[in-house]
Write an enzyme that holds these catalytic residues in place. Structure first.
Site, mmCIF file in Angstrom:
data_model
loop_
_atom_site.group_PDB
_atom_site.id
_atom_site.type_symbol
_atom_site.label_atom_id
_atom_site.label_comp_id
_atom_site.label_asym_id
_atom_site.label_seq_id
_atom_site.Cartn_x
_atom_site.Cartn_y
_atom_site.Cartn_z
ATOM 1 N N ASP A 1 54.191 37.756 41.848
ATOM 2 C CA ASP A 1 53.217 38.001 40.795
ATOM 3 C C ASP A 1 53.844 37.828 39.407
ATOM 4 O O ASP A 1 55.041 38.054 39.230
ATOM 5 C CB ASP A 1 52.678 39.433 40.958
ATOM 6 C CG ASP A 1 51.271 39.552 40.437
ATOM 7 O OD1 ASP A 1 50.724 38.559 39.936
ATOM 8 O OD2 ASP A 1 50.723 40.655 40.522
ATOM 9 N N GLY B 1 51.582 33.671 35.595
ATOM 10 C CA GLY B 1 50.730 33.399 34.437
ATOM 11 C C GLY B 1 51.235 34.118 33.190
ATOM 12 O O GLY B 1 51.312 33.527 32.101
ATOM 13 N N ASN C 1 42.077 34.027 45.665
ATOM 14 C CA ASN C 1 42.519 33.146 44.568
ATOM 15 C C ASN C 1 41.587 31.956 44.308
ATOM 16 O O ASN C 1 41.684 31.310 43.266
ATOM 17 C CB ASN C 1 43.944 32.621 44.811
ATOM 18 C CG ASN C 1 45.024 33.653 44.561
ATOM 19 O OD1 ASN C 1 46.089 33.625 45.164
ATOM 20 N ND2 ASN C 1 44.762 34.604 43.666
ATOM 21 N N TRP C 2 40.665 31.675 45.241
ATOM 22 C CA TRP C 2 39.721 30.574 45.011
ATOM 23 C C TRP C 2 38.854 30.829 43.791
ATOM 24 O O TRP C 2 38.289 29.899 43.220
ATOM 25 C CB TRP C 2 38.813 30.366 46.228
ATOM 26 C CG TRP C 2 39.536 29.940 47.463
ATOM 27 C CD1 TRP C 2 39.801 30.719 48.550
ATOM 28 C CD2 TRP C 2 40.100 28.659 47.752
ATOM 29 N NE1 TRP C 2 40.492 29.994 49.498
ATOM 30 C CE2 TRP C 2 40.687 28.731 49.035
ATOM 31 C CE3 TRP C 2 40.178 27.453 47.049
ATOM 32 C CZ2 TRP C 2 41.327 27.649 49.633
ATOM 33 C CZ3 TRP C 2 40.818 26.375 47.658
ATOM 34 C CH2 TRP C 2 41.385 26.470 48.917
ATOM 35 N N ARG D 1 57.543 43.115 45.297
ATOM 36 C CA ARG D 1 56.393 42.734 44.479
ATOM 37 C C ARG D 1 56.841 42.730 43.026
ATOM 38 O O ARG D 1 57.364 43.727 42.510
ATOM 39 C CB ARG D 1 55.210 43.681 44.663
ATOM 40 C CG ARG D 1 54.063 43.243 43.742
ATOM 41 C CD ARG D 1 52.688 43.585 44.188
ATOM 42 N NE ARG D 1 51.735 42.804 43.383
ATOM 43 C CZ ARG D 1 50.462 42.675 43.630
ATOM 44 N NH1 ARG D 1 49.936 43.264 44.674
ATOM 45 N NH2 ARG D 1 49.685 41.951 42.850
HETATM 46 C C1 FPP Z 1 50.693 34.856 41.179
HETATM 47 O O1 FPP Z 1 50.944 34.895 39.790
HETATM 48 C C2 FPP Z 1 51.129 33.567 41.759
HETATM 49 C C3 FPP Z 1 50.362 32.693 42.474
HETATM 50 C C4 FPP Z 1 48.954 32.950 42.796
HETATM 51 C C5 FPP Z 1 50.896 31.392 42.951
HETATM 52 C C6 FPP Z 1 52.297 31.443 43.484
HETATM 53 C C7 FPP Z 1 52.803 30.088 43.722
HETATM 54 C C8 FPP Z 1 54.060 29.688 43.492
HETATM 55 C C9 FPP Z 1 55.111 30.594 42.984
HETATM 56 C C10 FPP Z 1 54.404 28.274 43.746
HETATM 57 C C11 FPP Z 1 55.477 28.088 44.758
HETATM 58 C C12 FPP Z 1 55.063 28.338 46.131
HETATM 59 C C13 FPP Z 1 55.696 27.886 47.231
HETATM 60 C C14 FPP Z 1 55.165 28.206 48.546
HETATM 61 C C15 FPP Z 1 56.927 27.075 47.219
HETATM 62 P P1 FPP Z 1 49.700 35.008 38.806
HETATM 63 O O2 FPP Z 1 49.172 33.661 38.558
HETATM 64 O O3 FPP Z 1 48.733 35.981 39.404
HETATM 65 O O4 FPP Z 1 50.347 35.605 37.518
HETATM 66 P P2 FPP Z 1 49.651 36.614 36.487
HETATM 67 O O5 FPP Z 1 49.347 37.868 37.250
HETATM 68 O O6 FPP Z 1 50.690 36.818 35.446
HETATM 69 O O7 FPP Z 1 48.419 35.938 35.974
#
Ligand code: FPP
Length: 247
Positions: free
Chosen positions: A27, A30, A75-76, A195
Protein backbone atom coordinates in the site's frame (compact mmCIF):
# COMPACT_ATOMS: atom_id res chain seq x y z
CA UNK A 1 18.85 -24.72 3.64
CA UNK A 2 22.17 -24.58 1.77
CA UNK A 3 25.34 -22.97 3.08
CA UNK A 4 25.10 -20.38 0.35
CA UNK A 5 21.72 -19.22 1.65
CA UNK A 6 22.95 -18.99 5.22
CA UNK A 7 26.00 -16.92 4.28
CA UNK A 8 23.75 -14.44 2.49
CA UNK A 9 21.49 -14.05 5.52
CA UNK A 10 21.84 -10.71 7.33
CA UNK A 11 23.69 -11.19 10.60
CA UNK A 12 20.83 -10.03 12.84
CA UNK A 13 18.51 -12.76 11.53
CA UNK A 14 18.23 -16.14 13.19
CA UNK A 15 18.58 -18.83 10.49
CA UNK A 16 16.49 -21.25 12.59
CA UNK A 17 13.47 -18.93 12.59
CA UNK A 18 13.14 -17.93 8.97
CA UNK A 19 9.46 -17.50 8.03
CA UNK A 20 8.36 -20.02 5.44
CA UNK A 21 5.79 -17.70 3.95
CA UNK A 22 5.73 -13.89 3.85
CA UNK A 23 2.73 -12.03 2.44
CA UNK A 24 2.47 -8.33 1.67
CA UNK A 25 -0.28 -5.77 1.17
CA UNK A 26 1.61 -3.27 -0.96
CA UNK A 27 0.00 0.00 0.00
CA UNK A 28 0.98 3.63 -0.53
CA UNK A 29 2.13 3.64 -4.16
CA UNK A 30 -0.21 6.51 -5.03
CA UNK A 31 0.75 8.59 -2.01
CA UNK A 32 4.44 7.95 -2.66
CA UNK A 33 4.00 9.31 -6.19
CA UNK A 34 1.99 12.30 -5.01
CA UNK A 35 4.68 13.18 -2.48
CA UNK A 36 7.23 13.20 -5.32
CA UNK A 37 4.94 15.28 -7.53
CA UNK A 38 4.56 12.32 -9.93
CA UNK A 39 1.48 10.63 -11.42
CA UNK A 40 0.10 7.66 -9.43
CA UNK A 41 1.32 5.19 -12.04
CA UNK A 42 4.91 6.18 -11.26
CA UNK A 43 4.25 4.88 -7.75
CA UNK A 44 3.16 1.50 -9.11
CA UNK A 45 6.23 1.35 -11.31
CA UNK A 46 8.49 2.06 -8.36
CA UNK A 47 6.48 -0.42 -6.28
CA UNK A 48 7.31 -3.10 -8.80
CA UNK A 49 11.01 -2.53 -8.04
CA UNK A 50 10.32 -3.17 -4.37
CA UNK A 51 8.63 -6.47 -5.31
CA UNK A 52 11.63 -7.57 -7.38
CA UNK A 53 14.03 -6.65 -4.63
CA UNK A 54 12.10 -8.48 -1.89
CA UNK A 55 11.63 -11.56 -4.06
CA UNK A 56 15.40 -11.72 -4.44
CA UNK A 57 15.78 -11.45 -0.65
CA UNK A 58 13.28 -14.29 -0.15
CA UNK A 59 15.24 -16.48 -2.49
CA UNK A 60 18.58 -15.63 -0.89
CA UNK A 61 17.39 -16.01 2.69
CA UNK A 62 15.45 -19.23 2.28
CA UNK A 63 11.92 -17.78 2.56
CA UNK A 64 10.10 -20.41 0.52
CA UNK A 65 6.92 -18.48 -0.29
CA UNK A 66 6.30 -14.82 -1.06
CA UNK A 67 2.77 -13.58 -1.77
CA UNK A 68 1.80 -10.09 -2.92
CA UNK A 69 -1.62 -8.44 -3.21
CA UNK A 70 -1.29 -6.82 -6.64
CA UNK A 71 -4.93 -6.14 -7.52
CA UNK A 72 -8.08 -6.66 -5.48
CA UNK A 73 -11.61 -7.40 -6.65
CA UNK A 74 -12.40 -3.88 -5.38
CA UNK A 75 -9.62 -2.20 -7.41
CA UNK A 76 -11.72 -2.29 -10.60
CA UNK A 77 -13.51 0.80 -9.30
CA UNK A 78 -10.35 2.89 -9.76
CA UNK A 79 -10.15 5.18 -12.82
CA UNK A 80 -9.95 3.12 -16.03
CA UNK A 81 -6.63 4.64 -16.98
CA UNK A 82 -5.05 3.39 -13.74
CA UNK A 83 -6.65 -0.06 -14.02
CA UNK A 84 -5.41 -0.39 -17.60
CA UNK A 85 -1.97 0.74 -16.61
CA UNK A 86 -1.81 -1.86 -13.84
CA UNK A 87 -2.93 -4.69 -16.12
CA UNK A 88 -0.28 -3.69 -18.67
CA UNK A 89 2.31 -3.35 -15.93
CA UNK A 90 1.63 -6.90 -14.69
CA UNK A 91 1.78 -8.30 -18.22
CA UNK A 92 4.92 -6.33 -19.06
CA UNK A 93 6.67 -7.37 -15.84
CA UNK A 94 5.89 -11.03 -16.35
CA UNK A 95 7.07 -10.76 -19.92
CA UNK A 96 10.32 -8.97 -19.14
CA UNK A 97 11.18 -10.82 -15.92
CA UNK A 98 10.09 -14.37 -16.71
CA UNK A 99 13.43 -15.63 -18.02
CA UNK A 100 15.33 -14.20 -15.09
CA UNK A 101 12.85 -15.46 -12.50
CA UNK A 102 12.94 -18.88 -14.12
CA UNK A 103 16.73 -18.98 -14.07
CA UNK A 104 16.64 -18.06 -10.37
CA UNK A 105 14.36 -20.99 -9.58
CA UNK A 106 11.22 -18.93 -8.94
CA UNK A 107 7.92 -20.78 -9.24
CA UNK A 108 5.10 -18.41 -10.19
CA UNK A 109 1.48 -18.90 -9.09
CA UNK A 110 -1.56 -16.66 -9.11
CA UNK A 111 -4.38 -16.17 -6.67
CA UNK A 112 -7.73 -14.71 -7.66
CA UNK A 113 -10.35 -14.95 -10.38
CA UNK A 114 -8.51 -14.64 -13.66
CA UNK A 115 -11.64 -14.80 -15.84
CA UNK A 116 -12.05 -11.02 -15.73
CA UNK A 117 -8.47 -10.00 -16.47
CA UNK A 118 -7.44 -9.08 -20.02
CA UNK A 119 -6.81 -12.08 -22.31
CA UNK A 120 -3.22 -11.01 -23.03
CA UNK A 121 -2.47 -10.99 -19.30
CA UNK A 122 -4.20 -14.36 -18.85
CA UNK A 123 -1.94 -15.85 -21.54
CA UNK A 124 1.13 -14.42 -19.86
CA UNK A 125 -0.07 -15.83 -16.53
CA UNK A 126 -0.47 -19.30 -18.09
CA UNK A 127 2.95 -19.07 -19.71
CA UNK A 128 4.56 -18.05 -16.39
CA UNK A 129 2.88 -20.90 -14.49
CA UNK A 130 3.79 -23.52 -17.10
CA UNK A 131 7.39 -22.43 -17.51
CA UNK A 132 8.19 -22.23 -13.82
CA UNK A 133 6.05 -25.11 -12.51
CA UNK A 134 9.01 -27.29 -11.51
CA UNK A 135 11.13 -24.58 -9.89
CA UNK A 136 11.87 -24.92 -6.19
CA UNK A 137 13.90 -21.98 -4.87
CA UNK A 138 10.93 -19.78 -3.97
CA UNK A 139 7.23 -19.75 -4.82
CA UNK A 140 6.01 -16.30 -5.84
CA UNK A 141 2.25 -15.92 -5.53
CA UNK A 142 0.68 -12.92 -7.21
CA UNK A 143 -2.88 -12.04 -6.23
CA UNK A 144 -4.67 -10.45 -9.20
CA UNK A 145 -8.40 -9.80 -9.09
CA UNK A 146 -8.28 -11.47 -5.71
CA UNK A 147 -10.81 -11.13 -2.90
CA UNK A 148 -10.77 -13.49 0.03
CA UNK A 149 -14.54 -13.62 0.53
CA UNK A 150 -14.99 -14.52 -3.11
CA UNK A 151 -12.30 -17.21 -2.79
CA UNK A 152 -14.13 -18.70 0.22
CA UNK A 153 -17.50 -18.66 -1.59
CA UNK A 154 -15.95 -20.41 -4.60
CA UNK A 155 -14.48 -23.05 -2.30
CA UNK A 156 -17.90 -23.57 -0.67
CA UNK A 157 -19.54 -23.97 -4.07
CA UNK A 158 -17.01 -26.55 -5.24
CA UNK A 159 -17.37 -28.53 -2.02
CA UNK A 160 -21.19 -28.31 -2.13
CA UNK A 161 -21.16 -29.57 -5.71
CA UNK A 162 -19.12 -32.60 -4.69
CA UNK A 163 -21.47 -33.35 -1.81
CA UNK A 164 -24.49 -32.92 -4.10
CA UNK A 165 -23.06 -35.33 -6.66
CA UNK A 166 -22.26 -37.87 -3.98
CA UNK A 167 -18.49 -37.62 -4.43
CA UNK A 168 -17.93 -36.22 -0.96
CA UNK A 169 -19.48 -37.02 2.38
CA UNK A 170 -20.48 -34.16 4.73
CA UNK A 171 -18.37 -35.71 7.49
CA UNK A 172 -15.26 -35.39 5.32
CA UNK A 173 -15.44 -31.58 5.37
CA UNK A 174 -12.85 -30.28 7.81
CA UNK A 175 -10.24 -27.48 7.86
CA UNK A 176 -7.69 -29.54 6.02
CA UNK A 177 -10.10 -30.38 3.20
CA UNK A 178 -11.37 -26.81 3.00
CA UNK A 179 -7.88 -25.38 2.47
CA UNK A 180 -7.47 -27.64 -0.56
CA UNK A 181 -10.24 -25.70 -2.31
CA UNK A 182 -8.66 -22.28 -1.75
CA UNK A 183 -6.40 -20.57 -4.31
CA UNK A 184 -3.52 -21.13 -1.89
CA UNK A 185 -3.96 -24.91 -1.91
CA UNK A 186 -0.65 -26.58 -1.12
CA UNK A 187 0.96 -23.47 0.38
CA UNK A 188 1.64 -23.08 4.10
CA UNK A 189 -0.29 -20.23 5.75
CA UNK A 190 1.70 -16.97 5.87
CA UNK A 191 3.89 -16.63 8.96
CA UNK A 192 4.27 -12.91 8.47
CA UNK A 193 2.06 -10.28 6.83
CA UNK A 194 3.57 -6.92 5.96
CA UNK A 195 1.26 -3.98 5.35
CA UNK A 196 2.78 -0.68 4.33
CA UNK A 197 1.59 2.94 4.53
CA UNK A 198 0.19 2.67 8.04
CA UNK A 199 -3.23 1.20 7.20
CA UNK A 200 -4.28 -1.29 9.86
CA UNK A 201 -6.70 -3.63 8.12
CA UNK A 202 -6.75 -6.85 6.08
CA UNK A 203 -8.74 -5.45 3.14
CA UNK A 204 -10.23 -8.82 2.13
CA UNK A 205 -6.79 -10.44 1.78
CA UNK A 206 -6.27 -14.11 2.76
CA UNK A 207 -8.87 -13.98 5.55
CA UNK A 208 -8.78 -17.73 6.17
CA UNK A 209 -5.03 -18.12 5.74
CA UNK A 210 -4.04 -15.23 8.04
CA UNK A 211 -5.75 -16.69 11.14
CA UNK A 212 -2.47 -17.06 13.07
CA UNK A 213 -0.17 -14.85 11.01
CA UNK A 214 2.06 -12.26 12.69
CA UNK A 215 1.40 -8.73 11.45
CA UNK A 216 4.03 -6.10 10.67
CA UNK A 217 2.52 -2.71 9.96
CA UNK A 218 4.73 0.17 8.93
CA UNK A 219 4.13 3.78 7.92
CA UNK A 220 6.62 3.39 5.06
CA UNK A 221 5.08 3.62 1.59
CA UNK A 222 5.54 0.45 -0.46
CA UNK A 223 7.97 1.98 -3.01
CA UNK A 224 10.20 3.00 -0.08
CA UNK A 225 10.05 -0.40 1.66
CA UNK A 226 13.71 -1.37 1.48
CA UNK A 227 15.62 -4.60 1.99
CA UNK A 228 16.79 -3.14 5.31
CA UNK A 229 13.23 -2.66 6.46
CA UNK A 230 12.45 -6.20 5.30
CA UNK A 231 15.26 -7.40 7.58
CA UNK A 232 13.76 -5.36 10.44
CA UNK A 233 10.31 -6.85 9.77
CA UNK A 234 11.70 -10.39 9.90
CA UNK A 235 13.79 -9.61 12.99
CA UNK A 236 10.63 -8.27 14.65
CA UNK A 237 8.78 -11.45 13.64
CA UNK A 238 11.56 -13.58 15.12
CA UNK A 239 10.97 -11.93 18.51
CA UNK A 240 7.30 -12.88 18.55
CA UNK A 241 6.04 -15.64 20.82
CA UNK A 242 3.78 -17.64 18.51
CA UNK A 243 1.37 -19.61 20.64
CA UNK A 244 -1.34 -20.48 18.12
CA UNK A 245 -3.97 -20.16 20.84
CA UNK A 246 -2.05 -22.30 23.32
CA UNK A 247 -0.43 -21.04 26.56
C1 FPP B 1 -1.69 -0.09 -3.68
O1 FPP B 1 -1.24 1.25 -3.57
C2 FPP B 1 -1.05 -0.77 -4.82
C3 FPP B 1 -1.68 -1.39 -5.87
C4 FPP B 1 -3.14 -1.47 -5.97
C5 FPP B 1 -0.92 -1.98 -6.99
C6 FPP B 1 0.32 -2.73 -6.60
C7 FPP B 1 1.10 -3.09 -7.79
C8 FPP B 1 2.44 -3.07 -7.86
C9 FPP B 1 3.30 -2.71 -6.71
C10 FPP B 1 3.08 -3.42 -9.14
C11 FPP B 1 3.99 -4.60 -9.06
C12 FPP B 1 3.31 -5.88 -8.93
C13 FPP B 1 3.85 -7.08 -9.22
C14 FPP B 1 3.05 -8.28 -9.05
C15 FPP B 1 5.23 -7.29 -9.69
P1 FPP B 1 -2.30 2.42 -3.76
O2 FPP B 1 -2.42 2.70 -5.20
O3 FPP B 1 -3.56 2.01 -3.07
O4 FPP B 1 -1.62 3.61 -3.01
P2 FPP B 1 -2.37 4.77 -2.21
O5 FPP B 1 -3.09 4.10 -1.07
O6 FPP B 1 -1.26 5.64 -1.74
O7 FPP B 1 -3.29 5.44 -3.17
Amino acid sequence: MTTQLITKLPAILDPTKIPQHVAAIMDGNGRWAKRQGLPRIAGHQQGANTVKSLLRCCKNWGIANFTVFAFSTENWSRPAVEVNFLMQLFEGLLNSQLEQMHSQGVRIRFLGDRSQVPIALQSMMDKSIDKTADNQAVTFNIAINYGSRNEIIQACRSIAQKVQSGKLDLQQIDESLFTQYLDTSGLPDPDLLIRTSGEQRLSNFLLWQLAYTELYITDTYWPDFSNDEFVRAIADYQQRDRRFGKI
